[in-house]
Enzyme design. Sequence first.
Site, mmCIF file in Angstrom:
data_model
loop_
_atom_site.group_PDB
_atom_site.id
_atom_site.type_symbol
_atom_site.label_atom_id
_atom_site.label_comp_id
_atom_site.label_asym_id
_atom_site.label_seq_id
_atom_site.Cartn_x
_atom_site.Cartn_y
_atom_site.Cartn_z
ATOM 1 N N MET A 53 0.845 -1.190 0.000
ATOM 2 C CA MET A 53 0.000 0.000 0.000
ATOM 3 C C MET A 53 0.881 1.241 0.000
ATOM 4 O O MET A 53 1.093 1.864 1.028
ATOM 5 C CB MET A 53 -0.912 0.010 1.226
ATOM 6 C CG MET A 53 -1.763 -1.245 1.391
ATOM 7 S SD MET A 53 -2.873 -1.514 0.023
ATOM 8 C CE MET A 53 -4.023 -0.175 0.264
ATOM 9 N N CYS A 54 1.466 1.575 -1.128
ATOM 10 C CA CYS A 54 2.258 2.788 -1.325
ATOM 11 C C CYS A 54 3.719 2.592 -0.924
ATOM 12 O O CYS A 54 4.060 1.719 -0.131
ATOM 13 C CB CYS A 54 1.694 3.993 -0.568
ATOM 14 S SG CYS A 54 -0.055 4.302 -0.829
ATOM 15 N N ARG A 55 4.553 3.424 -1.493
ATOM 16 C CA ARG A 55 5.967 3.556 -1.146
ATOM 17 C C ARG A 55 6.256 5.057 -1.082
ATOM 18 O O ARG A 55 5.742 5.830 -1.906
ATOM 19 C CB ARG A 55 6.886 2.922 -2.189
ATOM 20 C CG ARG A 55 6.658 1.447 -2.486
ATOM 21 C CD ARG A 55 7.355 0.523 -1.470
ATOM 22 N NE ARG A 55 6.510 0.325 -0.301
ATOM 23 C CZ ARG A 55 6.884 -0.430 0.749
ATOM 24 N NH1 ARG A 55 8.085 -1.002 0.756
ATOM 25 N NH2 ARG A 55 6.068 -0.577 1.764
ATOM 26 N N ASN A 111 2.046 -0.005 -7.472
ATOM 27 C CA ASN A 111 1.682 1.316 -6.967
ATOM 28 C C ASN A 111 1.413 2.244 -8.148
ATOM 29 O O ASN A 111 2.238 3.091 -8.510
ATOM 30 C CB ASN A 111 2.819 1.850 -6.093
ATOM 31 C CG ASN A 111 3.070 0.952 -4.897
ATOM 32 O OD1 ASN A 111 2.237 0.823 -4.014
ATOM 33 N ND2 ASN A 111 4.226 0.296 -4.887
ATOM 34 N N ASN A 138 1.817 5.646 4.201
ATOM 35 C CA ASN A 138 1.966 4.319 3.605
ATOM 36 C C ASN A 138 1.251 3.334 4.516
ATOM 37 O O ASN A 138 1.682 3.109 5.646
ATOM 38 C CB ASN A 138 3.455 3.972 3.480
ATOM 39 C CG ASN A 138 3.693 2.497 3.210
ATOM 40 O OD1 ASN A 138 2.860 1.838 2.605
ATOM 41 N ND2 ASN A 138 4.817 1.985 3.665
#
Length: 263
Positions: A1-3, A41, A115
């Site tokens: 879930m995101c970087r 992502n 994140n």
Amino acid sequence: MCRHLAYLGPPLPLGRLLVEPPHALYRQSWAPRRQRHGTVNADGFGVGWYADGDPVPARYRRAGPIWADLSFADLARVVRSGAVLAAVRDATLAGADAEAAAAPFAADRLLFSHNGAVAGWPGSLASLVSTLPARDLLSLEARSDSALIWALVVNRLRGGDDLGQALADTVLEVAEAAPGSRLNLLLTDGDTIAATAWGDTLFHLAEPGHGTVVASEPYDDDPRWQEVPDRTLLVASRTDVLLTPLKDLKYDSAPAPRKEPCT
């Protein structure tokens, strides 16, 4: 879930941080190496940076994947900054907020990214909504868990909290309301980076004379990258990194922070 990634140090082209390294944030948008939740992502990206002589950071955000934006490639080649926060997004839930939901979020001198994901969103945070002024709720940039967390952080900062305390207390408050949430938060004012490791990976690299990077995962295989333990608050300058365990207590009564040497 995101970087996501934040940098403080000598001015560099954005591409030197975000595109050129072998496992840069650009590549992490489709091939992250350490991501525990989600695989691609591609639900938006953004970069915020500070320019000499202007106290308010600039932002460039888009709703699509970073690899599909040729304008970003030009921007990253020529824009230089000594303070940067950038993120690539994997949305918690589908929505129509487009680039408004892409980090970094901003307020005055501040840039912010989340994140993770709030468990049971949106109902799980209903009890926290009443703690926010109506103006903050009406001015949310997006209808996402990250945007609401950002509003909670801003509310604490306006009340006098420093960056680290605002993040720590927000994480503990949200984790209590929504157990099982992943709350890796990243915040900078251009002089300091504050971050939390809560449910996902976080690393830092501090090099004397070359600045400090805090990121979801290393962008190269330099052995000097150090992993931040889970449930930890990180506060960094251009030369120092301080780590404080995030226990089930308030930040101001936590154990003394541990200073990480610059090696």
